[in-house]
Design a protein around this motif. Structure first.
Motif, short mmCIF file in Angstrom:
data_model
loop_
_atom_site.label_atom_id
_atom_site.label_comp_id
_atom_site.label_asym_id
_atom_site.label_seq_id
_atom_site.Cartn_x
_atom_site.Cartn_y
_atom_site.Cartn_z
N TYR A 1 0.73 -0.69 -0.48
CA TYR A 1 -0.27 0.08 0.11
C TYR A 1 0.82 0.89 0.01
CZ TYR A 1 -2.44 3.97 1.92
OH TYR A 1 -3.13 5.17 2.42
N GLU A 2 1.60 1.34 0.53
CA GLU A 2 2.24 2.75 0.76
C GLU A 2 3.20 3.04 -0.28
OE1 GLU A 2 2.42 5.30 3.35
OE2 GLU A 2 1.94 3.76 4.99
N ARG A 3 4.16 1.58 -1.27
CA ARG A 3 5.12 1.70 -2.15
C ARG A 3 3.80 2.33 -3.03
NH1 ARG A 3 8.73 -3.19 -2.87
NH2 ARG A 3 9.06 -1.64 -4.50
N LEU A 4 2.82 1.89 -3.90
CA LEU A 4 1.85 1.74 -4.34
C LEU A 4 1.09 3.22 -4.72
CD1 LEU A 4 -0.24 -1.54 -5.15
CD2 LEU A 4 1.16 0.40 -6.72
N ARG A 5 1.32 3.69 -2.66
CA ARG A 5 0.40 5.21 -2.41
C ARG A 5 1.17 6.25 -3.57
NH1 ARG A 5 0.70 8.94 1.91
NH2 ARG A 5 -1.63 10.48 1.50
N SER A 6 2.47 5.98 -2.80
CA SER A 6 3.92 7.26 -3.37
C SER A 6 4.03 6.42 -4.80
CB SER A 6 4.95 6.43 -2.36
OG SER A 6 5.89 6.80 -2.71
N ALA A 7 3.90 5.34 -5.50
CA ALA A 7 4.42 5.87 -6.41
C ALA A 7 2.57 6.49 -7.16
CB ALA A 7 4.31 4.67 -7.45
N ILE A 8 1.81 5.84 -7.03
CA ILE A 8 1.19 7.15 -7.89
C ILE A 8 0.67 8.42 -7.01
CG2 ILE A 8 -1.63 7.13 -7.64
CD1 ILE A 8 -2.06 4.41 -7.14
N ILE A 9 1.19 9.17 -6.20
CA ILE A 9 1.00 10.58 -5.85
C ILE A 9 1.69 11.06 -6.28
CG2 ILE A 9 1.76 12.03 -4.06
CD1 ILE A 9 0.60 10.27 -1.44
N ARG A 10 3.06 10.06 -6.44
CA ARG A 10 4.18 11.40 -7.52
C ARG A 10 3.94 10.85 -9.30
NH1 ARG A 10 5.48 9.82 -2.86
NH2 ARG A 10 6.42 10.68 -1.49
N ALA A 11 2.70 10.36 -9.44
CA ALA A 11 2.67 10.14 -11.35
C ALA A 11 3.52 9.59 -11.92
CB ALA A 11 2.93 11.74 -11.91
N GLU A 12 4.05 7.86 -10.90
CA GLU A 12 5.61 7.64 -11.59
C GLU A 12 4.48 6.28 -12.60
OE1 GLU A 12 7.19 5.66 -8.57
OE2 GLU A 12 8.40 7.92 -7.85
N LEU A 13 2.91 6.05 -11.84
CA LEU A 13 2.21 5.50 -12.01
C LEU A 13 0.51 6.37 -12.47
CD1 LEU A 13 1.44 2.11 -9.87
CD2 LEU A 13 2.45 2.17 -11.65
N GLU A 14 0.81 6.90 -14.63
CA GLU A 14 0.19 7.87 -14.48
C GLU A 14 -1.89 7.39 -14.64
OE1 GLU A 14 1.28 8.03 -18.67
OE2 GLU A 14 3.16 8.22 -17.69
N PRO A 15 -1.65 8.56 -14.26
CA PRO A 15 -3.36 8.37 -14.19
C PRO A 15 -4.03 8.04 -15.51
CG PRO A 15 -2.61 10.62 -13.87
CD PRO A 15 -1.75 10.14 -14.14
N PRO B 1 -1.97 -10.02 -0.37
CA PRO B 1 -1.58 -8.43 0.12
C PRO B 1 -1.60 -7.97 -1.33
CG PRO B 1 0.37 -10.02 -0.59
CD PRO B 1 -1.04 -10.97 -0.82
N LEU B 2 -1.51 -8.09 -2.32
CA LEU B 2 -1.98 -6.88 -3.54
C LEU B 2 -3.40 -6.22 -3.80
CD1 LEU B 2 -0.63 -4.95 -5.97
CD2 LEU B 2 -0.57 -6.99 -6.94
N ARG B 3 -4.27 -7.22 -3.45
CA ARG B 3 -5.13 -6.62 -3.72
C ARG B 3 -5.66 -6.08 -2.59
NH1 ARG B 3 -8.34 -11.72 -7.23
NH2 ARG B 3 -7.22 -11.20 -9.50
N GLU B 4 -5.18 -6.40 -1.77
CA GLU B 4 -5.52 -5.57 -0.32
C GLU B 4 -4.93 -4.11 0.06
OE1 GLU B 4 -4.35 -7.93 3.49
OE2 GLU B 4 -5.77 -9.35 3.26
N ALA B 5 -3.95 -3.47 -0.51
CA ALA B 5 -3.30 -2.84 -0.50
C ALA B 5 -4.42 -1.97 -1.70
CB ALA B 5 -2.01 -2.83 -1.10
N LEU B 6 -4.93 -2.39 -3.02
CA LEU B 6 -5.36 -2.04 -3.79
C LEU B 6 -6.79 -1.51 -3.30
CD1 LEU B 6 -4.60 -4.12 -7.18
CD2 LEU B 6 -3.69 -1.90 -6.35
#
Length: 237
Positions: free
Chosen positions: A15-29, A48-53
């Motif tokens: 969750y933390e790593r994905l959140r960071s990647a989304i906030i920083r636009a490393e994963l594009e909208p 665990p991935l689906r729980e984070a998502l």
């Protein structure tokens, strides 16, 4: 016998790593989050991935599409203005409540955080992620001190969405070189339990040019429009 420190759950780390990647636009909208690729990237299983998502979906950072999977939520200039407007009011409510309810322990934590910020600025830390992390911790502490857990949850979501809008629009995030005075003003007002001073200090910190944002049309070129409506742009000194 010494107690052991429990390891973070894999879903929490994801969750933390994905959140960071989304906030920083490393994963594009709008982009699809490929489960298999993300499992390899994060070195975790599907559960665990689906729980984070699912957690990220509750924060509107990703969107679940039946039969297709999870996509990074889209954003626009109109979103940027509405987020900024809502967040402004919420941050003011939080800090006014915190001025009344903040505990001595929370004040100590806030003071320690500002001392950490001062040391980092003195050391000329140029890592933008470090600056952003300090800022987010300050807002989380104020939200916690408000004593309203629903408000704190909403602000955590709003912070992530607001900062992501800046990254998507490529608006430089404000750095602590320009914010220490505002941080100190926030601490002093909370320590004095002065709600009016605390509100003004928070408004000075946020400093979003709302009038400019209102004038921006929500149509083509939204990234450029959002950049013009953004929080004050500060270059590295």
């Amino acid at each position: 016998m010494t107690g052991s420190i429990s390891k973070p759950r894999k879903s929490d780390s994801a969750y933390e790593r994905l959140r960071s990647a989304i906030i920083r636009a490393e994963l594009e909208p709008g982009s699809l989050i490929e489960e298999r690729d993300m499992m390899e990237r994060l070195d975790i299983g599907r559960t665990p991935l689906r729980e984070a998502l699912q957690r990220l979906a509750h924060e509107d950072l990703v969107m679940a599409v039946p039969q297709r999977g999870y996509f990074v939520s889209a954003t626009s200039a109109a979103d940027f203005f509405q987020l900024s407007e809502f967040r402004d009011h919420s941050e003011v409510l939080a800090i006014r409540s915190a001025a009344v309810r903040i505990t001595n322990q929370q004040l100590e934590r806030l003071k320690s955080l500002i001392d950490e910020a001062r040391e980092g600025v003195a050391a000329r830390i140029m890592d933008q992620d470090w600056h952003l992390a300090i800022d987010e911790r300050l807002h989380k502490l104020v939200a916690e001190a408000s004593g309203n857990r629903y408000l704190a949850q909403a602000l955590n979501r709003l912070y992530a969405l607001s900062v992501r809008s800046l990254y998507v629009a490529r608006v430089p995030v404000t750095l602590l070189f320009e914010e220490l005075e505002n941080f100190s003003a926030i601490y002093e007002a909370l320590a004095a339990h002065d709600a009016d001073r605390a509100e003004q200090a928070m408004r000075n910190h946020l400093d979003i040019p709302t009038v400019q944002a209102v004038q921006i049309p929500a149509r083509k070129g939204t990234h450029k429009a959002a950049a013009n409506a953004g929080k004050k742009s500060v270059d590295m000194p």
